[in-house]
Write a protein that holds these residues in place. Structure first.
Motif, PDB file in Angstrom:
ATOM      1  N   ALA A  59     -12.020   9.203   0.599  1.00  0.00           N
ATOM      2  CA  ALA A  59     -10.655   9.726   0.619  1.00  0.00           C
ATOM      3  C   ALA A  59      -9.867   9.126   1.784  1.00  0.00           C
ATOM      4  N   ASN A  60     -10.494   9.047   2.951  1.00  0.00           N
ATOM      5  CA  ASN A  60      -9.810   8.501   4.134  1.00  0.00           C
ATOM      6  C   ASN A  60      -9.439   7.041   3.949  1.00  0.00           C
ATOM      7  N   THR A  61     -10.380   6.230   3.443  1.00  0.00           N
ATOM      8  CA  THR A  61     -10.074   4.799   3.294  1.00  0.00           C
ATOM      9  C   THR A  61      -9.014   4.582   2.230  1.00  0.00           C
ATOM     10  N   GLN A  62      -9.065   5.377   1.135  1.00  0.00           N
ATOM     11  CA  GLN A  62      -8.035   5.242   0.093  1.00  0.00           C
ATOM     12  C   GLN A  62      -6.660   5.633   0.635  1.00  0.00           C
ATOM     13  N   ALA A  63      -6.686   6.744   1.431  1.00  0.00           N
ATOM     14  CA  ALA A  63      -5.414   7.189   2.021  1.00  0.00           C
ATOM     15  C   ALA A  63      -4.867   6.127   2.964  1.00  0.00           C
ATOM     16  N   ALA A  64      -5.747   5.541   3.785  1.00  0.00           N
ATOM     17  CA  ALA A  64      -5.332   4.495   4.721  1.00  0.00           C
ATOM     18  C   ALA A  64      -4.738   3.309   3.970  1.00  0.00           C
ATOM     19  N   GLY A  65      -5.401   2.953   2.823  1.00  0.00           N
ATOM     20  CA  GLY A  65      -4.880   1.853   2.002  1.00  0.00           C
ATOM     21  C   GLY A  65      -3.460   2.133   1.547  1.00  0.00           C
ATOM     22  N   ARG A  66      -3.216   3.350   1.069  1.00  0.00           N
ATOM     23  CA  ARG A  66      -1.877   3.710   0.607  1.00  0.00           C
ATOM     24  C   ARG A  66      -0.864   3.673   1.760  1.00  0.00           C
ATOM     25  N   LEU A  67      -1.264   4.248   2.912  1.00  0.00           N
ATOM     26  CA  LEU A  67      -0.353   4.319   4.060  1.00  0.00           C
ATOM     27  C   LEU A  67       0.043   2.923   4.519  1.00  0.00           C
ATOM     28  N   LEU A  68      -0.936   1.992   4.459  1.00  0.00           N
ATOM     29  CA  LEU A  68      -0.647   0.629   4.878  1.00  0.00           C
ATOM     30  C   LEU A  68       0.250  -0.075   3.866  1.00  0.00           C
ATOM     31  N   ASP A 121       2.646   1.362   2.258  1.00  0.00           N
ATOM     32  CA  ASP A 121       4.000   1.914   2.321  1.00  0.00           C
ATOM     33  C   ASP A 121       4.951   0.947   3.028  1.00  0.00           C
ATOM     34  N   GLN A 122       6.229   1.085   2.697  1.00  0.00           N
ATOM     35  CA  GLN A 122       7.243   0.278   3.399  1.00  0.00           C
ATOM     36  C   GLN A 122       8.135   1.213   4.202  1.00  0.00           C
ATOM     37  N   PRO A 123       8.109   1.238   5.501  1.00  0.00           N
ATOM     38  CA  PRO A 123       7.180   0.492   6.367  1.00  0.00           C
ATOM     39  C   PRO A 123       5.837   1.197   6.422  1.00  0.00           C
ATOM     40  N   PRO A 124       4.793   0.469   6.742  1.00  0.00           N
ATOM     41  CA  PRO A 124       3.471   1.089   6.788  1.00  0.00           C
ATOM     42  C   PRO A 124       3.383   2.136   7.889  1.00  0.00           C
ATOM     43  N   ASP A 125       2.700   3.281   7.569  1.00  0.00           N
ATOM     44  CA  ASP A 125       2.508   4.352   8.536  1.00  0.00           C
ATOM     45  C   ASP A 125       1.224   4.053   9.301  1.00  0.00           C
ATOM     46  N   LEU A 126       1.329   3.173  10.286  1.00  0.00           N
ATOM     47  CA  LEU A 126       0.139   2.659  10.968  1.00  0.00           C
ATOM     48  C   LEU A 126      -0.619   3.725  11.724  1.00  0.00           C
ATOM     49  N   ALA A 127       0.092   4.632  12.368  1.00  0.00           N
ATOM     50  CA  ALA A 127      -0.568   5.641  13.197  1.00  0.00           C
ATOM     51  C   ALA A 127      -1.469   6.521  12.337  1.00  0.00           C
ATOM     52  N   ALA A 169      -2.630   5.871   9.322  1.00  0.00           N
ATOM     53  CA  ALA A 169      -3.674   5.045   8.725  1.00  0.00           C
ATOM     54  C   ALA A 169      -4.802   4.834   9.717  1.00  0.00           C
ATOM     55  N   ARG A 170      -4.487   4.595  10.955  1.00  0.00           N
ATOM     56  CA  ARG A 170      -5.493   4.372  11.990  1.00  0.00           C
ATOM     57  C   ARG A 170      -6.348   5.629  12.141  1.00  0.00           C
ATOM     58  N   GLU A 171      -5.617   6.757  12.139  1.00  0.00           N
ATOM     59  CA  GLU A 171      -6.344   8.024  12.273  1.00  0.00           C
ATOM     60  C   GLU A 171      -7.305   8.224  11.094  1.00  0.00           C
ATOM     61  N   ALA A 172      -6.812   7.870   9.872  1.00  0.00           N
ATOM     62  CA  ALA A 172      -7.651   8.013   8.683  1.00  0.00           C
ATOM     63  C   ALA A 172      -8.881   7.130   8.785  1.00  0.00           C
TER      64      ALA A 172
END
Lengths: 473, 92
Positions: free
Chosen positions: A269-278, A280-286, A288-291
């Protein structure tokens, strides 16, 4: 109930048999007695007939009196010459009868005194014999002991009775009777005998012995049944034990699956969520990093679960308790434990072993477990071929300074593509198999400084080879 | 997108890591997520009027997912329920 019935019927049969035997003895004795008495009284007729024929002169008194000396039962001989009179009118009456029936006639019958007289009418003189009844009986040939015999015997005539032997009468029991006239026209005395068999005469000892035998047999049967049931129960318990062990394993596996599934779900779930966050335009890096940090942490958690499990199931270092074990004994013991299984499957087995004891350095329990598992595997393989082709060969040898046990079967063998994966945990070709047996065997062997490998058997089947360090001589 | 009328995903799982990661994942596709750590707390507190879906973990201490499902059916809850399990099959 069957026991009581068997005891009763058997005892009754024994009693009946004994009664029949006593009855036979009684009948035989009485037939003999009747024959002896008949012979005696016929003699009396013959004596009188002889006197009547010879007509010894009256003055030659000794001739008649000699008879009494010759025949102890003749007490007295009397004669009535022509024109003379009998002393006793009864003798006169008897002579009239005798003349009419043309044979001797009874006179002065006195059974209470044990006397009777026999009169024969003749010309010119008639004769009378006074008889002693007791002496009539040929005691020397008598088939019974008069004093002690249990049979009562009496002679009866005209309502008078003379007891030859008292016997024992009355009382409760079975009664045998004999009643027959003597075979004589002149003295047709009735021989009356009776025999009372009391309860005391029954064959109690054989009856008791029979009953005891029946009871013993029944007790034996019951004990045997009990033993068989106990054995069946024990087998059932063992089977249940195996089932519950399998259940425990299943439970363990289910628990493990859940324990691992949780962190794996979180990682996914975390890696999939991170993939989606990255993406996004703009990517939600913070976020995603946490995920991703969360994912890494959960991966470590999964690793910890596995580590914990390994610590639980990993056996203690077996090498530390290794000691010399005679392989012949270990193999024989393992075969002994599986004896019923081998017999049930009609497996032919051979053991090739050197004459001298072959000792290996091993941990006895681990070695036993390996041998047991290898034999069980062989048995299960042999189940797939007809009984006539089921062969199990065990070979003990020394190779390259190491002690070696080979377990070879004539089963279907191992497919070549399965051979490399044979010792992998959870690898199995059996539908209900866990795939842990051989992997456990290998771990145990390695723990003792040994090794386990498998190859094809010639002409067919599989052979497993366990090699162990040899014990120093 | 996340107005009061958008559907709510009720996520019931006793494992905090799973709960938070799934909540994050569902949130990234634009759905509202209401995480619950306690099956009983969820039963007592969730809003039955809003449109949504319920995600249940099968294996939870106290009340299993299947027991919770039965309780929901008994209460006449008609929201769709998704069960999460690590096993291929579940004995019913």
């Amino acid at each position: 109930v069957a026991g009581v019935l068997a005891c009763g019927l058997g005892s009754a049969a024994i009693a009946r048999f004994e009664l029949a035997r006593l009855r036979d003895a009684f009948d035989t004795d009485m037939r003999i007695a009747h024959r002896l008495l008949s012979q005696r009284v016929v003699q009396h007729d013959a004596v009188l007939a002889t006197l009547a024929l010879l007509q010894p002169p009256a003055q030659a008194d000794p001739a008649e009196q000699r008879l009494a000396a010759l025949y102890s039962q003749i007490l007295r001989v009397q004669r009535r010459d022509r024109g003379a009179q009998w002393q006793d009118p009864r003798q006169q009456a008897a002579e009239v009868v005798s003349r009419a029936v043309r044979r001797a006639a009874l006179s002065q019958l006195d059974f209470s005194a044990g006397r009777y007289e026999l009169v024969l009418a003749a010309e010119p003189a008639s004769f009378a014999l006074l008889m002693d009844l007791r002496a009539v009986v040929p005691w020397s040939e008598w088939p019974m002991q008069p004093a002690s015999s249990l049979v009562r015997v009496a002679l009866e005539q005209d309502g008078q009775s003379f007891v030859l032997q008292p016997g024992r009468t009355g009382g409760w029991g079975w009664r045998f009777d004999f009643d027959k006239h003597l075979a004589s026209g002149s003295q047709p005395f009735n021989v009356v005998a009776s025999r009372n068999v009391g309860p005391g005469e029954l064959p109690w000892l054989p009856m008791l012995a029979w009953s005891l035998a029946v009871i013993g047999l029944l007790a034996g049967l019951r004990a045997w049944q009990g033993q068989r049931q106990a054995r069946q129960r024990a087998e059932e318990l063992v089977r249940l034990g195996q089932v519950s062990r399998l259940n425990a394993l299943g439970e363990l596996a289910a628990g493990m699956a859940h324990e691992l599934n949780q962190p794996l779900t979180a990682v996914l779930a975390n890696t999939q969520a991170a993939g989606r966050l990255l993406a996004d335009q703009p990517p939600d890096l913070a976020t995603a990093r946490e995920a991703m940090a969360q994912a890494a942490q959960q991966a470590r958690r999964a690793s910890d679960v596995v580590g914990r499990l390994r610590r639980v199931i990993e056996p203690a270092d077996a090498g530390s308790t290794a000691r010399p074990v005679v392989l012949q004994d270990a193999v024989k013991n393992a075969l002994y434990l599986l004896e019923p299984e081998l017999a049930k499957r009609q497996v032919a087995r051979v053991l090739h072993a050197p004459a001298e004891a072959l000792a290996a350095l091993a941990e006895p329990v681990a070695l036993e477990q390996i041998l047991h598992n290898l034999l069980m595997n062989a048995l299960q393989a042999l189940e797939q071929v007809p009984p006539a082709e089921r062969q199990l060969a065990l070979t003990l040898s020394t190779a390259g300074g190491r002690a070696q046990v080979e377990v070879a079967d004539s089963g279907p063998g191992i497919a070549p593509e399965h051979l490399p994966r044979l010792f992998e945990p959870f690898f199995t070709t059996r539908e209900k198999g866990l795939g842990l047996g051989l992997s456990l065997c290998e771990s145990l062997a390695l723990g003792m400084g040994g090794r386990l490998d498998a190859s094809a058997n010639a002409p067919r089947g599989a052979v497993f080879r366990l090699s162990l360090p040899k014990a120093p001589a | 997108m996340s107005g009061t009328l958008s559907p709510v995903v009720h996520l019931v799982d006793d494992d905090a890591a799973v709960r938070s990661s799934l909540a994050l994942l569902i949130g990234t596709v634009g759905l509202r997520v209401q995480p619950w750590g306690e099956p009983q707390a969820f039963l007592d507190g969730f809003d039955r009027q809003t449109i949504g879906v319920i995600v249940l973990d099968v294996r939870m201490p106290g009340m299993s997912g299947l027991a919770l499902l039965e309780a929901l059916v008994a209460q006449g809850v008609d929201q769709p329920v998704v069960m999460l399990t690590g096993h291929g099959t579940v004995e019913t």
